[in-house]
Scaffold this motif. Structure first.
Motif, PDB file in Angstrom:
ATOM      1  N   THR A   1       0.409  -0.971   0.057  1.00 14.71           N
ATOM      2  CA  THR A   1       0.421  -0.008  -0.087  1.00 14.71           C
ATOM      3  C   THR A   1       0.696   1.176  -0.002  1.00 14.71           C
ATOM      4  O   THR A   1       1.647   1.264   1.304  1.00 14.71           O
ATOM      5  CB  THR A   1      -0.992   0.052   1.352  1.00 14.71           C
ATOM      6  OG1 THR A   1      -1.707  -1.622   1.524  1.00 14.71           O
ATOM      7  CG2 THR A   1      -1.858   0.996   1.105  1.00 14.71           C
ATOM      8  N   SER A   2       1.002   2.248  -0.466  1.00 13.34           N
ATOM      9  CA  SER A   2       1.201   3.322  -0.991  1.00 13.34           C
ATOM     10  C   SER A   2       1.179   4.306   0.230  1.00 13.34           C
ATOM     11  O   SER A   2      -0.135   5.050   0.684  1.00 13.34           O
ATOM     12  CB  SER A   2       1.115   3.824  -2.414  1.00 13.34           C
ATOM     13  OG  SER A   2       0.543   4.369  -2.682  1.00 13.34           O
TER      14      SER A   2
ATOM     15  N   SER B   1      -5.695  -1.007   1.882  1.00 13.65           N
ATOM     16  CA  SER B   1      -4.796  -2.114   1.251  1.00 13.65           C
ATOM     17  C   SER B   1      -4.558  -1.908  -0.347  1.00 13.65           C
ATOM     18  O   SER B   1      -5.461  -1.968  -1.287  1.00 13.65           O
ATOM     19  CB  SER B   1      -4.102  -3.191   2.203  1.00 13.65           C
ATOM     20  OG  SER B   1      -5.187  -4.616   1.739  1.00 13.65           O
ATOM     21  N   GLY B   2      -3.353  -2.281  -0.852  1.00 14.20           N
ATOM     22  CA  GLY B   2      -3.550  -2.080  -2.196  1.00 14.20           C
ATOM     23  C   GLY B   2      -3.747  -4.070  -2.235  1.00 14.20           C
ATOM     24  O   GLY B   2      -4.199  -4.902  -1.854  1.00 14.20           O
TER      25      GLY B   2
ATOM     26  N   TRP C   1      -1.887  -1.655  -6.896  1.00 11.92           N
ATOM     27  CA  TRP C   1      -0.539  -1.266  -5.896  1.00 11.92           C
ATOM     28  C   TRP C   1       0.388  -1.128  -6.730  1.00 11.92           C
ATOM     29  O   TRP C   1       1.220  -0.558  -7.017  1.00 11.92           O
ATOM     30  CB  TRP C   1       0.131  -2.529  -4.887  1.00 11.92           C
ATOM     31  CG  TRP C   1       0.336  -3.749  -5.114  1.00 11.92           C
ATOM     32  CD1 TRP C   1      -1.119  -4.518  -5.443  1.00 11.92           C
ATOM     33  CD2 TRP C   1       1.210  -4.437  -5.641  1.00 11.92           C
ATOM     34  NE1 TRP C   1      -0.352  -5.845  -5.663  1.00 11.92           N
ATOM     35  CE2 TRP C   1       1.268  -5.428  -5.491  1.00 11.92           C
ATOM     36  CE3 TRP C   1       2.790  -3.291  -5.703  1.00 11.92           C
ATOM     37  CZ2 TRP C   1       1.695  -6.599  -6.147  1.00 11.92           C
ATOM     38  CZ3 TRP C   1       3.569  -5.073  -6.516  1.00 11.92           C
ATOM     39  CH2 TRP C   1       3.162  -6.383  -6.771  1.00 11.92           C
TER      40      TRP C   1
ATOM     41  N   SER D   1       0.330   2.618  -8.357  1.00 10.85           N
ATOM     42  CA  SER D   1       1.519   3.114  -7.681  1.00 10.85           C
ATOM     43  C   SER D   1       2.787   2.580  -7.330  1.00 10.85           C
ATOM     44  O   SER D   1       3.143   3.499  -7.048  1.00 10.85           O
ATOM     45  CB  SER D   1       0.715   2.581  -5.742  1.00 10.85           C
ATOM     46  OG  SER D   1      -0.526   2.777  -6.151  1.00 10.85           O
TER      47      SER D   1
END
Length: 282
Positions: free
Chosen positions: A179-180, A207-208, A267, A270
């Motif tokens: 997660t970014s 979360s991604g 993600w 990201s």
């Protein structure tokens, strides 16, 4: 929207300052080892909402310093949430997948019973319980595997190691969502604005996607960075650490979409943005 942010140099705090005009407090201005002082800052502020982006994050060291970790991750956000409740302003708090034991393979839902397997997770759960019981409008955002172009994180570690190695061994039986920090900050700002407008909070996961192992994450980092590195998967048992790591960090983020319209971030996209920032110098 006047936002008071605890934390200044961490990954999410840095991104909050990049994305919005916030008052961010560093450790020299707000020491979370002094919960009463942090609460006083909120009482004396004119903030419309408070975001706690500061924490004790040394997961392995927490095994030896659980009391200190509990003050910073547990007692401080509890007192901060009480102060925010007294002022009738929203309090948003970042938590972690580590409040779960990591068993099974199903994504964790916000309503699942926590059962932390290490000191860091226990300290964060104390904070969650305190925030929930403070009596105000709160949001707890559990997230995982945070990365960005700044601070210490997995992406930067992998890139650094790849400068001197052709092969890297990376754990492949821990599954979660990278997660970014930028995505987390964006989610928090969206939530804060809605909550200032009267939206009720709660406990949410962010979360991604899709779920990946650390090996998968590393492989994608090198692919996007154009580095020819042989990534060899190893089990967690071959990479022992003082603190037990959860094998299952999958998170069900659907409640956040339903309540705030915040979609689960991809993600890989990201990661591409983070790598571009690093290439450009951070």
């Amino acid at each position: 929207m006047r936002l008071l942010v605890f934390g200044k140099t961490g990954q999410v705090a840095t991104e909050l300052q990049r994305q919005a005009d916030v008052l961010a407090l560093g450790r020299d201005e707000a020491d979370l080892s002094d919960p009463a002082a942090c609460a006083a800052i909120i009482r004396d502020s004119n903030a419309d909402a408070v975001i706690n982006a500061a924490a004790y994050t040394a997961v392995d060291k927490a095994e030896e310093e659980e009391a200190l970790a509990t003050v910073i991750n547990g007692d401080a956000p509890t007192e901060m949430a009480k102060a925010a409740a007294a002022r009738k302003i929203p309090f948003l708090h970042i938590s972690t997948d580590y409040v779960f034991d990591g068993k099974g393979q199903q994504p964790w839902k916000p309503t699942d019973a926590p059962s932390p397997a290490n000191a860091y997770g226990r300290s964060k759960l104390v904070g969650e319980e305190g925030v929930r019981s403070a009596g105000g409008n709160f949001a707890i955002l559990r997230t995982s595997w945070v990365f960005s172009s700044h601070g210490a994180n997995f992406v930067k570690t992998m890139l650094r190691l790849s400068e001197t190695r052709d092969t890297l061994q990376v754990v492949d039986d821990q599954i979660g969502g990278p997660t970014s920090a930028a995505d987390i900050a964006d989610a928090l700002l969206t939530m804060a604005k809605a909550m200032i407008g009267g939206q009720q909070g709660g406990v949410f996961h962010f979360s991604g996607a899709p779920a990946a192992s650390w090996k998968d994450f590393a492989t994608e980092i090198f692919l996007q960075a154009g580095r020819l590195i042989d990534v060899v998967g190893i089990p967690t048992t071959e990479f022992p650490t003082p603190a037990v790591r959860p094998l299952n960090s999958r998170m069900d983020c659907s409640d956040l979409d339903r309540q705030f319209g915040i979609r689960t971030p991809e993600w890989r996209l990201s990661l591409a943005r983070v790598l571009s920032e690093l290439e450009a110098g951070g």
